[in-house]
Design an enzyme around this catalytic site. Structure first.
Site, PDB file in Angstrom:
ATOM      1  N   SER A 102      43.010  54.753  22.456  1.00  0.00           N
ATOM      2  CA  SER A 102      42.296  53.531  22.808  1.00  0.00           C
ATOM      3  C   SER A 102      41.544  53.719  24.132  1.00  0.00           C
ATOM      4  O   SER A 102      40.742  54.649  24.235  1.00  0.00           O
ATOM      5  CB  SER A 102      43.303  52.383  22.847  1.00  0.00           C
ATOM      6  OG  SER A 102      42.711  51.166  22.519  1.00  0.00           O
ATOM      7  N   ASP A 207      43.359  49.001  11.380  1.00  0.00           N
ATOM      8  CA  ASP A 207      43.284  48.636  12.806  1.00  0.00           C
ATOM      9  C   ASP A 207      42.509  47.324  12.954  1.00  0.00           C
ATOM     10  O   ASP A 207      41.308  47.276  12.655  1.00  0.00           O
ATOM     11  CB  ASP A 207      42.583  49.763  13.587  1.00  0.00           C
ATOM     12  CG  ASP A 207      42.651  49.569  15.110  1.00  0.00           C
ATOM     13  OD1 ASP A 207      42.743  48.406  15.558  1.00  0.00           O
ATOM     14  OD2 ASP A 207      42.608  50.578  15.836  1.00  0.00           O
ATOM     15  N   HIS A 235      46.391  49.827  14.897  1.00  0.00           N
ATOM     16  CA  HIS A 235      46.014  50.367  16.209  1.00  0.00           C
ATOM     17  C   HIS A 235      47.089  51.314  16.755  1.00  0.00           C
ATOM     18  O   HIS A 235      46.783  52.292  17.421  1.00  0.00           O
ATOM     19  CB  HIS A 235      45.761  49.203  17.175  1.00  0.00           C
ATOM     20  CG  HIS A 235      44.987  49.597  18.395  1.00  0.00           C
ATOM     21  ND1 HIS A 235      43.733  50.167  18.341  1.00  0.00           N
ATOM     22  CD2 HIS A 235      45.290  49.516  19.718  1.00  0.00           C
ATOM     23  CE1 HIS A 235      43.311  50.412  19.560  1.00  0.00           C
ATOM     24  NE2 HIS A 235      44.228  50.048  20.411  1.00  0.00           N
TER      25      HIS A 235
END
Ligand code: TYC
Length: 254
Positions: A102, A207, A235
């Site tokens: 991320s 996600d 995620h």
């Protein structure tokens, strides 16, 4: 065993965890508000310790790298990128690979582009090179941390206390949203053609935070990159499907 320590880097006492004694050094880069402890438990526990030396860092203002309190100036990813590199140099790793989740993936992309001579290979997941209006909507949906899932919220609350956690999350939303205005949405798009190392992009097809056009854009702009979809992944695919993730990443790094 996993050890932990702090070293002074760019005037900040950065906290990190370390395990394994393999020749291949790997830095794990956590996501927004993340730390080695909250984001990488299964990697620190189960990655191959004969093959790899694994370091997980807490970026400045996150985890146990407080003080300082976290701030989000327009160049916060570049600051993290330099801190990450300088940490690994201080720890005497000449060349290393990066696993970035991320926001940590964004930092990894910037490091690979700006410091190519130091980087072996990179793996990123849940990362994005730009911010669109759709993304800003998604960011605002997570601004209020009381709406986070129990699984995502609990480790953060334990680490930071509610006050720092909620304030820093709001600051992050403002910080990441500013790219819409200051760079027309680009975070690091212009750097992607400079990435020359082997690159694996992983994306969880379920996600809810990162739309699929982000990994597809990365794949298109990073020459020779591989794009791997995990159909059931969200995620946090590296936590939920840790064994599958670890084995795939180890195979790619070797
Ligand atoms: N980038 C965030 C992280 O580092 C996660 C995130 C992505 C949050 C997209 C919201 O809309 C969002 N974990």
């Amino acid at each position: 065993a996993v050890t932990s320590g702090k070293v002074e880097v760019n005037g900040i006492h950065l906290h990190y965890q370390q395990t394994g004694d393999g020749n291949h050094a790997v830095l794990l880069l956590p996501g927004m508000l993340g730390s080695g402890q909250t984001d990488f438990g299964p990697q620190l526990k189960s990655m191959n310790k004969q093959l790899f030396t694994v370091v997980a860092w807490d970026p400045r203002g996150y985890g146990k790298s407080i003080p300082p309190v976290r701030e989000f100036p327009p160049n916060f990813f570049e600051i993290d990128a330099k801190d990450a590199v300088d940490l690994m140099q201080t720890l005497k790793f000449q060349k290393f690979s990066l696993l970035g989740w991320s926001d940590g993936g964004i930092t990894a992309l910037i490091v690979a582009a700006k410091y190519p001579h130091l980087i072996n290979k990179i793996v990123v997941w849940g990362a994005n090179a730009s911010v669109t209006e759709e993304d800003v909507k998604l960011y605002n949906a997570i601004r209020d941390v009381s709406k986070w899932s129990e699984r995502a919220r609990k480790p953060m609350e334990e680490l930071y206390g509610y006050e720092y956690f909620s304030k820093t999350c709001e600051a992050w939303v403002d910080g990441i949203s500013q790219f819409m205005h200051i760079t027309n949405g680009s975070i690091c798009q212009h750097l992607l053609p400079h990435i020359k190392c082997p690159t694996l992009i992983i994306h969880g097809e379920k996600d809810p935070l990162v739309p699929r056009f982000h990994p597809e854009y990365l794949h298109k702009r990073i020459r020779g990159s591989q794009l791997h979809f995990m159909p059931e992944g969200k995620h946090n695919l590296h936590l939920r499907f840790a064994e599958e993730f670890n084995r795939m990443v180890e195979r790619f790094l070797l």
